[in-house]
Scaffold this motif. Sequence first.
Motif, PDB file in Angstrom:
ATOM      1  N   ALA A 368       0.830  -1.207   0.000  1.00  0.00           N
ATOM      2  CA  ALA A 368       0.000   0.000   0.000  1.00  0.00           C
ATOM      3  C   ALA A 368       0.865   1.257   0.000  1.00  0.00           C
ATOM      4  CB  ALA A 368      -0.937  -0.010   1.210  1.00  0.00           C
ATOM      5  N   VAL A 369       1.964   1.231   0.767  1.00  0.00           N
ATOM      6  CA  VAL A 369       2.873   2.380   0.801  1.00  0.00           C
ATOM      7  C   VAL A 369       3.492   2.604  -0.571  1.00  0.00           C
ATOM      8  CG1 VAL A 369       5.062   3.224   1.738  1.00  0.00           C
ATOM      9  CG2 VAL A 369       3.372   2.177   3.261  1.00  0.00           C
ATOM     10  N   VAL A 370       3.952   1.510  -1.209  1.00  0.00           N
ATOM     11  CA  VAL A 370       4.577   1.635  -2.528  1.00  0.00           C
ATOM     12  C   VAL A 370       3.589   2.214  -3.541  1.00  0.00           C
ATOM     13  CG1 VAL A 370       5.555   0.338  -4.459  1.00  0.00           C
ATOM     14  CG2 VAL A 370       6.252  -0.195  -2.124  1.00  0.00           C
ATOM     15  N   CYS A 371       2.357   1.712  -3.519  1.00  0.00           N
ATOM     16  CA  CYS A 371       1.355   2.158  -4.500  1.00  0.00           C
ATOM     17  C   CYS A 371       0.816   3.546  -4.189  1.00  0.00           C
ATOM     18  CB  CYS A 371       0.199   1.158  -4.560  1.00  0.00           C
ATOM     19  SG  CYS A 371       0.667  -0.476  -5.154  1.00  0.00           S
ATOM     20  N   ARG A 372       0.898   3.952  -2.916  1.00  0.00           N
ATOM     21  CA  ARG A 372       0.313   5.231  -2.526  1.00  0.00           C
ATOM     22  C   ARG A 372       1.045   6.406  -3.163  1.00  0.00           C
ATOM     23  NH1 ARG A 372      -1.753   9.201  -2.156  1.00  0.00           N
ATOM     24  NH2 ARG A 372      -2.757  10.257  -0.411  1.00  0.00           N
ATOM     25  N   TRP A 373       2.363   6.319  -3.240  1.00  0.00           N
ATOM     26  CA  TRP A 373       3.138   7.474  -3.697  1.00  0.00           C
ATOM     27  C   TRP A 373       3.956   7.176  -4.940  1.00  0.00           C
ATOM     28  CZ3 TRP A 373       3.343   7.051   1.933  1.00  0.00           C
ATOM     29  CH2 TRP A 373       2.544   7.985   2.566  1.00  0.00           C
ATOM     30  N   SER A 374       3.557   6.192  -5.729  1.00  0.00           N
ATOM     31  CA  SER A 374       4.292   5.858  -6.946  1.00  0.00           C
ATOM     32  C   SER A 374       3.361   5.871  -8.140  1.00  0.00           C
ATOM     33  CB  SER A 374       4.954   4.479  -6.833  1.00  0.00           C
ATOM     34  OG  SER A 374       5.826   4.412  -5.736  1.00  0.00           O
ATOM     35  N   GLN A 375       3.946   6.114  -9.286  1.00  0.00           N
ATOM     36  CA  GLN A 375       3.200   5.973 -10.526  1.00  0.00           C
ATOM     37  C   GLN A 375       2.983   4.487 -10.810  1.00  0.00           C
ATOM     38  OE1 GLN A 375       1.819   8.546 -12.217  1.00  0.00           O
ATOM     39  NE2 GLN A 375       2.587   9.721 -10.475  1.00  0.00           N
ATOM     40  N   ALA A 379       5.220   1.525  -9.360  1.00  0.00           N
ATOM     41  CA  ALA A 379       4.615   0.703  -8.311  1.00  0.00           C
ATOM     42  C   ALA A 379       4.635  -0.772  -8.692  1.00  0.00           C
ATOM     43  CB  ALA A 379       3.183   1.163  -8.053  1.00  0.00           C
ATOM     44  N   ALA A 380       4.338  -1.067  -9.957  1.00  0.00           N
ATOM     45  CA  ALA A 380       4.368  -2.470 -10.407  1.00  0.00           C
ATOM     46  C   ALA A 380       5.768  -3.046 -10.270  1.00  0.00           C
ATOM     47  CB  ALA A 380       3.893  -2.563 -11.854  1.00  0.00           C
ATOM     48  N   ALA A 381       6.779  -2.259 -10.634  1.00  0.00           N
ATOM     49  CA  ALA A 381       8.159  -2.725 -10.484  1.00  0.00           C
ATOM     50  C   ALA A 381       8.506  -2.931  -9.013  1.00  0.00           C
ATOM     51  CB  ALA A 381       9.116  -1.725 -11.126  1.00  0.00           C
ATOM     52  N   GLY A 382       8.035  -2.027  -8.164  1.00  0.00           N
ATOM     53  CA  GLY A 382       8.292  -2.169  -6.735  1.00  0.00           C
ATOM     54  C   GLY A 382       7.650  -3.409  -6.150  1.00  0.00           C
ATOM     55  N   LEU A 383       6.407  -3.692  -6.557  1.00  0.00           N
ATOM     56  CA  LEU A 383       5.729  -4.889  -6.058  1.00  0.00           C
ATOM     57  C   LEU A 383       6.388  -6.146  -6.590  1.00  0.00           C
ATOM     58  CD1 LEU A 383       1.937  -3.967  -6.067  1.00  0.00           C
ATOM     59  CD2 LEU A 383       3.705  -3.540  -4.372  1.00  0.00           C
ATOM     60  N   ALA A 384       6.862  -6.093  -7.834  1.00  0.00           N
ATOM     61  CA  ALA A 384       7.586  -7.250  -8.377  1.00  0.00           C
ATOM     62  C   ALA A 384       8.848  -7.514  -7.558  1.00  0.00           C
ATOM     63  CB  ALA A 384       7.937  -7.017  -9.844  1.00  0.00           C
ATOM     64  N   ALA A 413      -1.593 -11.171  -2.636  1.00  0.00           N
ATOM     65  CA  ALA A 413      -2.062  -9.918  -2.036  1.00  0.00           C
ATOM     66  C   ALA A 413      -1.402  -8.706  -2.683  1.00  0.00           C
ATOM     67  CB  ALA A 413      -1.792  -9.924  -0.530  1.00  0.00           C
ATOM     68  N   LEU A 414      -0.204  -8.884  -3.242  1.00  0.00           N
ATOM     69  CA  LEU A 414       0.501  -7.742  -3.844  1.00  0.00           C
ATOM     70  C   LEU A 414      -0.264  -7.166  -5.036  1.00  0.00           C
ATOM     71  CD1 LEU A 414       4.230  -8.930  -3.654  1.00  0.00           C
ATOM     72  CD2 LEU A 414       3.016  -7.364  -2.134  1.00  0.00           C
ATOM     73  N   PRO A 415      -0.639  -7.974  -6.049  1.00  0.00           N
ATOM     74  CA  PRO A 415      -1.431  -7.380  -7.141  1.00  0.00           C
ATOM     75  C   PRO A 415      -2.807  -6.927  -6.681  1.00  0.00           C
ATOM     76  CG  PRO A 415      -1.230  -9.762  -7.433  1.00  0.00           C
ATOM     77  CD  PRO A 415      -0.281  -9.375  -6.343  1.00  0.00           C
ATOM     78  N   ALA A 416      -3.370  -7.628  -5.681  1.00  0.00           N
ATOM     79  CA  ALA A 416      -4.667  -7.185  -5.162  1.00  0.00           C
ATOM     80  C   ALA A 416      -4.544  -5.810  -4.516  1.00  0.00           C
ATOM     81  CB  ALA A 416      -5.201  -8.211  -4.158  1.00  0.00           C
ATOM     82  N   GLN A 417      -3.449  -5.602  -3.792  1.00  0.00           N
ATOM     83  CA  GLN A 417      -3.223  -4.292  -3.174  1.00  0.00           C
ATOM     84  C   GLN A 417      -2.991  -3.225  -4.238  1.00  0.00           C
ATOM     85  OE1 GLN A 417      -3.151  -3.559   0.425  1.00  0.00           O
ATOM     86  NE2 GLN A 417      -3.591  -1.700  -0.704  1.00  0.00           N
TER      87      GLN A 417
END
Length: 660
Positions: A368-375, A379-384, A413-417
């Motif tokens: 959630a933190v990664v997706c909150r403040w990333s494009q 964000a996809a690269a960060g979750l990967a 949960a990562l792609p769901a988030q």
Amino acid sequence: MDETARNRMWHIWKQFTPILWTGLAVFLVFACLRETSTFRLIELKTRDWRVRLRHTALLSSWQAPTHVRSDRIVLAGIDDRTLRAIDEPMLFWTGHFAAVLDALERSGAAAVALDLQFQVSGDNYLRRRLVEETGQSPGAQTGLGAGDMSSSDRALFQVLRRGRVLLLAYILPDGSLQGPWPPYRWAAGDRNLFLGNVEADPDGVVRRQFLYRSGRLPDGTKSSWYSLSFLAACRTLGVEPVYDGSRLQAGNRSVFHDREFRFEVNFIGPPGTFNDGPGFSELLARARADDNQWFADRFRDRVVLIGPTFAGNNDLVPTPAGGTHNGEMDGIEFHANALNTLLNDDFLVSWPLEANLALLLVFCLGAAVVCRWSQPVIAAAGLAAMGTLLSAGSLLVYCRWNAWTDLAAPLLALPAQYVAMFSWRYLAEDRKRRHVRHVLGRYVSENVAREILKDPSRLALGGVRREVTILFCDLNGFTEMSERREPEQIIARLNDYFTRMEKVIFRHGGTLKQFVGDEIMVICGAPADDPDHAASACRIALDMERELREWRDALEASGEPSQDAKFGLHSGEVVAGNVGSPNRTEYTTVGDVVNTASRIMGLSLRTGRRIIVSEETRRLAGEAFTFEDLGAHRVRGKALPVGVFALTGLDPRADPGAPG
């Protein structure tokens, strides 16, 4: 704490609220999903992936100390070479087995498990067929009565009576026991009878082995028998199974098992790992040659497993161990892996529920933190990267500590988030940002709007002290011209004029404060920071003057009377911020600088110059511009005269491309 600090703290809290809400929502969903049967199967598949990767060369140095192949286990397979060497049906191999088993016992083998069942005597079978075909009594042709044993049967019978050989039995689907030929069973004794059954998971893969199961005898009574691996482990260790009412142990040795008395087999390698021992044909040849020393060197104090390994045998077990046949291994090798787990205390354990839920929560909130403040792409690269880190960590924990951590739930949960957070951003925040940007677009350039949106607290009610430059621009003679024109003509002319000037203002990052009649007010340095606000204001004034000339030329070309304009610039400290009510606000600047800039603009007609700047603005603008000193002039509202300058252009020495 002042109002500005409170507003900033409230803004920070609002930034973290969606992280908490979406993170907790995704966590609760997957905390529930992980308990479903479908999700358990997915988790099992992630474990299979770890099992297959465990024995690669890259991870060889990361193995748990207990995860080694026990040197006390020897697998003697009935392989293809054996079938070629013994040219008779296996039903008639009792004499061969008797010779091999006798040699193994005399060598001091701790135990011998025969994963092959003789349900009938081969010799008795032949005699029965002889009676059926000739109608003669058994003794007339064989010299033996029907109850007598042949020499080979008798030899095997005598070996079994010594109590060192473990014999195979099965629990049939109806719950009844299928044992070996009764004389053999009686000779070995039920204490040396093991179950060869395996139990697959719902996906058909065998990952666990039971310690014991109950079966029904022919008279209807129930009894229990141990699995091959557990009984062989007890015999190898020289202990008896112990049941304390809740747990089953091998003597004083703990055995990790679930409520159904099953344990996970910790496979030592892919199929074929144990198939490097001597084949049954070699054992038979050495036994016939009385090579006792060879047997003693290889089998003393070891457990010997004998079973079919030839191509085409039906005793194949699907496992997660990988290999060339999708994990299928011979049944006797599966039991060897289970026995290895028991002898080495190489048990697999799962993290407690609390630890797995904590891991899931951490990754939900982290995503959630990664997706909150990333494009989205970042964000996809960060979750990967997070998923890769999680997978590598879970593999390391499994290899080094024989521990299972949840992988399916955190990974999914990562792609769901990702979906949850960006859906929220689109539905809630991005809608607001688009609205704010649309509103800001009336006052500031796109770049300035983007900077303000990074910290919307700048637009909260209240103000902060800022050093800015204020620019005023006013059309000369606008009131007289308005009296001679229709209102529609006036509006059209103003719109054309303001459109041209707006482009210039936004091009240099100025803030368009307001249009009042024909007057324009521009702020440089607020709400977006601009250390060179004075220079920016001077560039805006020069470009507005250039645009003014083009506008006048266009008016004259169309036969319309043209108009001139005057500019006034002053720099200093103001209080900049939003004023108004919570429902209706206006961004403004308050301070003497604003009034002074307006008064300086009024000096244009007196001095005959279009762009008049204060001494402070001239000092802050630097050396990039050329000025004409106009001296000190009195302006309304000021007790002392104000030094002013005419801005005449860009200095060619500071900007070689600028006109002189």
